[in-house]
Motif scaffolding. Sequence first.
Motif, PDB file in Angstrom:
ATOM      1  N   SER A 144      -0.670  -5.403  -8.405  1.00 44.52           N
ATOM      2  CA  SER A 144      -1.100  -4.077  -7.980  1.00 44.52           C
ATOM      3  C   SER A 144      -2.485  -3.749  -8.516  1.00 44.52           C
ATOM      4  O   SER A 144      -3.353  -3.238  -7.794  1.00 44.52           O
ATOM      5  CB  SER A 144      -0.083  -3.029  -8.452  1.00 44.52           C
ATOM      6  N   GLN A 198      -2.335   4.996   3.522  1.00 44.98           N
ATOM      7  CA  GLN A 198      -3.350   3.988   3.221  1.00 44.98           C
ATOM      8  C   GLN A 198      -3.124   2.747   4.069  1.00 44.98           C
ATOM      9  O   GLN A 198      -2.009   2.479   4.527  1.00 44.98           O
ATOM     10  CB  GLN A 198      -3.310   3.603   1.737  1.00 44.98           C
ATOM     11  N   THR A 226       0.833  -1.189   0.000  1.00 45.66           N
ATOM     12  CA  THR A 226       0.000   0.000   0.000  1.00 45.66           C
ATOM     13  C   THR A 226       0.873   1.246   0.000  1.00 45.66           C
ATOM     14  O   THR A 226       2.068   1.180   0.295  1.00 45.66           O
ATOM     15  CB  THR A 226      -0.942   0.011   1.223  1.00 45.66           C
ATOM     16  N   SER A 277      -3.418  -1.508   4.311  1.00 45.92           N
ATOM     17  CA  SER A 277      -3.410  -2.719   3.505  1.00 45.92           C
ATOM     18  C   SER A 277      -4.497  -3.641   4.045  1.00 45.92           C
ATOM     19  O   SER A 277      -4.445  -4.051   5.200  1.00 45.92           O
ATOM     20  CB  SER A 277      -2.033  -3.398   3.576  1.00 45.92           C
ATOM     21  N   ALA A 333      -9.815  -3.554  -3.614  1.00 48.37           N
ATOM     22  CA  ALA A 333     -10.015  -2.550  -2.564  1.00 48.37           C
ATOM     23  C   ALA A 333     -11.160  -1.610  -2.923  1.00 48.37           C
ATOM     24  O   ALA A 333     -11.956  -1.225  -2.044  1.00 48.37           O
ATOM     25  CB  ALA A 333      -8.720  -1.767  -2.338  1.00 48.37           C
ATOM     26  N   ARG A 334     -11.264  -1.254  -4.206  1.00 45.35           N
ATOM     27  CA  ARG A 334     -12.354  -0.362  -4.631  1.00 45.35           C
ATOM     28  C   ARG A 334     -13.710  -1.026  -4.426  1.00 45.35           C
ATOM     29  O   ARG A 334     -14.698  -0.348  -4.110  1.00 45.35           O
ATOM     30  CB  ARG A 334     -12.170   0.034  -6.101  1.00 45.35           C
ATOM     31  N   ARG A 383     -12.619   1.104  -0.517  1.00 47.73           N
ATOM     32  CA  ARG A 383     -11.351   1.559   0.074  1.00 47.73           C
ATOM     33  C   ARG A 383     -10.349   1.875  -1.029  1.00 47.73           C
ATOM     34  O   ARG A 383     -10.559   1.541  -2.199  1.00 47.73           O
ATOM     35  CB  ARG A 383     -10.774   0.466   0.998  1.00 47.73           C
ATOM     36  N   GLN A 384      -9.267   2.515  -0.646  1.00 46.38           N
ATOM     37  CA  GLN A 384      -8.185   2.816  -1.582  1.00 46.38           C
ATOM     38  C   GLN A 384      -6.907   2.133  -1.119  1.00 46.38           C
ATOM     39  O   GLN A 384      -6.476   2.297   0.017  1.00 46.38           O
ATOM     40  CB  GLN A 384      -7.956   4.317  -1.697  1.00 46.38           C
ATOM     41  N   GLN A 385      -6.346   1.314  -1.990  1.00 44.98           N
ATOM     42  CA  GLN A 385      -5.083   0.638  -1.693  1.00 44.98           C
ATOM     43  C   GLN A 385      -4.286   0.567  -2.986  1.00 44.98           C
ATOM     44  O   GLN A 385      -4.616  -0.201  -3.888  1.00 44.98           O
ATOM     45  CB  GLN A 385      -5.318  -0.762  -1.115  1.00 44.98           C
ATOM     46  N   LEU A 386      -3.239   1.369  -3.069  1.00 42.07           N
ATOM     47  CA  LEU A 386      -2.414   1.454  -4.268  1.00 42.07           C
ATOM     48  C   LEU A 386      -0.997   0.998  -3.936  1.00 42.07           C
ATOM     49  O   LEU A 386      -0.204   1.762  -3.376  1.00 42.07           O
ATOM     50  CB  LEU A 386      -2.394   2.887  -4.804  1.00 42.07           C
ATOM     51  N   SER A 433      -5.782  -3.091  -6.161  1.00 45.83           N
ATOM     52  CA  SER A 433      -6.507  -1.814  -6.197  1.00 45.83           C
ATOM     53  C   SER A 433      -7.968  -2.030  -6.550  1.00 45.83           C
ATOM     54  O   SER A 433      -8.865  -1.412  -5.964  1.00 45.83           O
ATOM     55  CB  SER A 433      -5.855  -0.866  -7.195  1.00 45.83           C
ATOM     56  N   GLU A 434      -8.216  -2.907  -7.547  1.00 46.28           N
ATOM     57  CA  GLU A 434      -9.591  -3.166  -7.963  1.00 46.28           C
ATOM     58  C   GLU A 434     -10.396  -3.800  -6.835  1.00 46.28           C
ATOM     59  O   GLU A 434     -11.546  -3.413  -6.576  1.00 46.28           O
ATOM     60  CB  GLU A 434      -9.579  -4.091  -9.194  1.00 46.28           C
TER      61      GLU A 434
END
Length: 402
Positions: free
Chosen positions: A228, A193, A189, A195, A235-236, A240-243, A232-233
């Motif tokens: 990654s 953010q 993450t 994880s 988490a969305r 949530r946001q996890q990049l 991210s997908e």
Amino acid sequence: MAFIIAAVVHCAWADEARSTDAPPQVELRKLALVIGNAAYRNARPLENSANDATDVCAALRQLNFEVICKLNLATKREFKDAIFEFTGRTNDQTLALFYFAGHGLQIDGLNYLVPTDAALRTKSDIEDESVQINYLMSELESRHAALNIFLFDACRDNPFVSPIRGYAPRLGMASQLYTPSNTILAMSTGPGQLSLDGIGRNGTFTKNLLKHINTPRITVEDMLKSVSGGTSEEARRYGRQQLPQITTSYTDRYCMAGCVETPLVTGDPQVASKTQELKALQEMIVQTKAKQAELDEQKTALLKKQTEIDQIKLGVERTQQQRSAEAKAIDADIDQARSKALELEAIKTTLLKKQEELNQMRDALNAQQASIEMKNKEIQTRKIEAPPDPKSKRPIIIIPSF
């Protein structure tokens, strides 16, 4: 049966690898240190970190890694001992992979990995009882590995049950500025953010890592980009946001599950046809494994939900039984109170009857007392009126007959 090259080699570009004039590729010795910390004593325990480490160990063994697998390292000393063993077996012909799942934190731009027994009460305790990632980087820098791969699945939650004096927690880990040469680094993450720990067996980042790590003919960088994107997908989908962060200083090309296909005899139509069939089967197997992993995760999530529902039902049944028992006890108390009330009413009736009898006896006694007093008055009157006896000096007492 799909044909997959088991031994992963340190690849040059694919066109060079297929050239008969190219020198033979040097096969790297693959070594991994995998750590999963979950059973924290002074911080919030994690549900999936041990599962993540166990599954990554199994996946790396399938890719012919020598794996040092450690779960729940309790102290900084145990952490350093594991790193010492790992780096001591690393040289310039080694692919050195380090994976960590657990609590991590940052302080003043430096990242730390937290042992399970760390007692972090003050800011200085973080340095004293946690392992700075730069320590690991420094140890590997001196070993000059051909390729270093670092995978950090940390910062899943604010780990602290109680505040740390002198330290204001920050979400996420800081960008890791110091790395050895020839390094590919992935953090689950970005700064600020969390994880996600996931709803199944694995955390969100590691679940996607396990899905893509054994895909053949893609470089580590491309594999991590797929990880990654999947992270991210997912988490969305949870709002949530996890990049994940991916950085590299590695200029060559390396594939975890092999970059080069086995050379085949050209010009044979049957061989070419079988090759295409094998490729299709390989892709189908990869897709099937990914679907199976998703189905297993959904099944695990459903079983978890069913367990929660069963627990709720059991709680409701217990509550109903408790209320039923309480109602029966209340009814028994009411019956007992009614019985006591009836007994008291009977006693009251008896007492009233006795009181009436006593009143009658008192009236009778009063009547008798009044009669006696009247008689006494008559006697006194007769005494006064009676003449004295001349033969006796004593007064004559006339006793009336009743």
